[in-house]
Design a protein around this motif. Structure first.
Motif, PDB file in Angstrom:
ATOM      1  N   VAL A 162      75.056  39.412  29.343  1.00 19.22           N
ATOM      2  CA  VAL A 162      75.319  39.252  30.772  1.00 19.22           C
ATOM      3  C   VAL A 162      76.712  38.666  30.971  1.00 19.22           C
ATOM      4  O   VAL A 162      77.075  37.679  30.332  1.00 19.22           O
ATOM      5  CB  VAL A 162      74.265  38.329  31.430  1.00 19.22           C
ATOM      6  CG1 VAL A 162      74.571  38.114  32.905  1.00 19.22           C
ATOM      7  CG2 VAL A 162      72.867  38.917  31.255  1.00 19.22           C
ATOM      8  N   ARG A 163      77.477  39.305  31.863  1.00 19.62           N
ATOM      9  CA  ARG A 163      78.786  38.789  32.224  1.00 19.62           C
ATOM     10  C   ARG A 163      78.627  37.616  33.188  1.00 19.62           C
ATOM     11  O   ARG A 163      77.582  37.455  33.823  1.00 19.62           O
ATOM     12  CB  ARG A 163      79.614  39.914  32.867  1.00 19.62           C
ATOM     13  CG  ARG A 163      81.114  39.755  32.749  1.00 19.62           C
ATOM     14  CD  ARG A 163      81.827  41.048  33.080  1.00 19.62           C
ATOM     15  NE  ARG A 163      81.509  41.534  34.423  1.00 19.62           N
ATOM     16  CZ  ARG A 163      81.814  42.729  34.871  1.00 19.62           C
ATOM     17  NH1 ARG A 163      82.419  43.599  34.068  1.00 19.62           N
ATOM     18  NH2 ARG A 163      81.517  43.097  36.102  1.00 19.62           N
ATOM     19  N   ALA A 164      79.669  36.801  33.351  1.00 22.47           N
ATOM     20  CA  ALA A 164      79.570  35.612  34.195  1.00 22.47           C
ATOM     21  C   ALA A 164      79.179  35.950  35.627  1.00 22.47           C
ATOM     22  O   ALA A 164      78.470  35.182  36.285  1.00 22.47           O
ATOM     23  CB  ALA A 164      80.895  34.849  34.172  1.00 22.47           C
ATOM     24  N   ASP A 165      79.619  37.116  36.127  1.00 26.00           N
ATOM     25  CA  ASP A 165      79.316  37.487  37.512  1.00 26.00           C
ATOM     26  C   ASP A 165      77.932  38.101  37.671  1.00 26.00           C
ATOM     27  O   ASP A 165      77.544  38.494  38.775  1.00 26.00           O
ATOM     28  CB  ASP A 165      80.372  38.449  38.058  1.00 26.00           C
ATOM     29  CG  ASP A 165      80.394  39.795  37.328  1.00 26.00           C
ATOM     30  OD1 ASP A 165      79.620  39.971  36.357  1.00 26.00           O
ATOM     31  OD2 ASP A 165      81.177  40.671  37.731  1.00 26.00           O
ATOM     32  N   GLY A 166      77.166  38.194  36.587  1.00 23.46           N
ATOM     33  CA  GLY A 166      75.807  38.723  36.641  1.00 23.46           C
ATOM     34  C   GLY A 166      75.675  40.174  36.257  1.00 23.46           C
ATOM     35  O   GLY A 166      74.551  40.686  36.204  1.00 23.46           O
ATOM     36  N   ALA A 167      76.786  40.862  35.989  1.00 23.11           N
ATOM     37  CA  ALA A 167      76.693  42.237  35.512  1.00 23.11           C
ATOM     38  C   ALA A 167      76.043  42.260  34.135  1.00 23.11           C
ATOM     39  O   ALA A 167      76.335  41.420  33.277  1.00 23.11           O
ATOM     40  CB  ALA A 167      78.078  42.887  35.454  1.00 23.11           C
TER      41      ALA A 167
END
Length: 400
Positions: free
Chosen positions: A223-228
């Motif tokens: 998971v990327r920091a922005d939630g992707a």
């Protein structure tokens, strides 16, 4: 007073979420993309003090790092420049205490989320190293079923992402949900479905169940920091992005060479299983109440499963669960499995799922963390007696 203790579900169930959640059983051959840049690792520093285990590392703004050593057990702050190793908190059940720190994840504001398996608790660690509250890992999912959330990733908003239960009337035998738990609203949301091999109907020998196979294929995710959400697909090695607005972008299949599984690989996998398997325990008190706890690692002293207790894939998987990271550039780093004693490779995929680079990793090492500026990688080397040595590498990139 406690008067009984037993294992729930058998320790081998844990293999599906650690040593047994791995790679792909076949070689993919289509959709190759030329790498856009050359990336290398240059050793800057090898920390002089060994740790028992370290599955993740969180870099702090001052350049020091936090890591959880479940074997100690201790939450450690490691300063490469000063060569110092400090212990934060202590073992116990009170304030500023833990039973078995297991993982650390970056939160917003330079805080850290520590997973305490022994107390089934998420603990927030402030930038100064103090403990700033926490949340229970035990909950009920969206269907109202009890669940223990062992996090696989955390976003910048504090959302905890975990493997869903493979149970219920609507469950798919070879699929598991990626679930996000919001620590503020206490809500669980299914973000995507990933592929895991269907569990066999019975165990092999001694009543053990259900992990009959080792080194089987399975999807992984980060998971990327922005939630992707990036899904690393095992059936046709590729990366699929699921963005927060629901849009999906699938990259092409990336072809790689695979190798036959030999005895050294089986023995190495069993060592990893013994160290990393999750054991769930329930303790019943005299009043009829019970408490649940977890720990990483099988009990020492022998008596555990052996190579002959399992069936094995003939081909070494491409990657394993927990072999992937997201870089500050928003790219996915996937470390491929390698034969014992051989150099491994990290494949780098961009935010469209296209393969853009690869990095060679020295033998017996795993990439467990990336620096916040995008120019540092932290690797853990396992030596011949099972100790871990943390190394800091400079990421050298030659754009083309």
């Amino acid at each position: 007073m406690c008067n009984s203790s037993r294992l729930l579900g058998g320790v081998l169930l844990a293999a599906w979420f650690c040593a047994g959640c791995t790679g792909s059983d076949h070689e993919v051959t289509e959709g190759a993309q030329a790498s856009a840049r050359s990336v290398g690792l240059e050793l800057e520093s090898a920390f002089p003090i060994a740790v028992g285990n370290a599955t993740s590392i969180r870099e702090l703004p001052d350049g020091s790092v936090l890591l959880a050593d479940p074997m100690a057990p201790a939450l450690l702050r490691m300063d490469f420049d000063a060569g110092t190793l400090d212990t934060l908190g202590r073992e116990g059940d009170g304030p500023e205490e833990y039973r078995q720190p297991d993982n650390v994840f970056a939160l917003a504001g330079d805080s850290t989320l520590m997973v305490d398996l022994g107390r089934l608790r998420f603990t927030v660690v402030a930038p100064d190293g103090s403990f700033a509250g926490g949340t229970s890992m035990s909950s009920t999912d969206a269907r109202g079923a009890p669940t223990v959330m062992h996090p696989h990733a955390v976003d910048a908003f504090g959302g905890v992402y975990y493997w869903g239960n493979r149970t219920g009337d609507d469950a798919v035998p070879d699929s598991v949900a990626v679930v996000r738990f919001d620590r503020e609203t206490m809500l669980h949301d299914t973000m995507a479905m990933v592929w895991l091999p269907e569990l066999p109907s019975s165990g092999q020998g001694g009543g053990r169940r259900p992990a009959r196979y080792m080194l089987r294929p399975a999807d992984d995710w980060v998971v990327r920091a922005d939630g992707a959400l990036a899904l690393i697909r095992a059936n046709g090695y590729s990366v699929e992005w699921v963005h927060t607005d629901g849009t999906r972008v699938s990259g092409p299949v990336h072809p790689v060479q695979q190798y036959p599984v030999g005895q050294p690989e089986k023995e190495a996998e069993m060592e990893s299983f013994a160290e990393n398997a999750f054991v769930t325990m329930v303790t019943t008190g005299g009043d009829g109440g019970s408490t649940v706890s977890m720990r990483r690692g099988l009990p020492s002293g022998g008596g555990g499963p052996s190579v002959d207790d399992f069936l094995w894939s003939e081909v070494l998987p491409i990657f394993g669960s927990g072999y992937s990271l997201v870089s500050p550039r928003g790219e996915v780093w996937v470390q491929r499995r390698a034969l014992v004693g051989e150099t491994s490779v990290v494949d780098i995929f961009d935010d469209t799922g296209v393969h853009v680079a690869e990095v060679s990793v020295p033998p017996s090492r795993k990439v467990v963390g990336l620096g916040s500026a995008g120019d540092i990688a932290y690797l853990v080397r396992r030596d011949e007696v099972g100790l871990r040595w943390v190394e800091r590498y400079r990421i050298v990139t030659d754009e083309s």
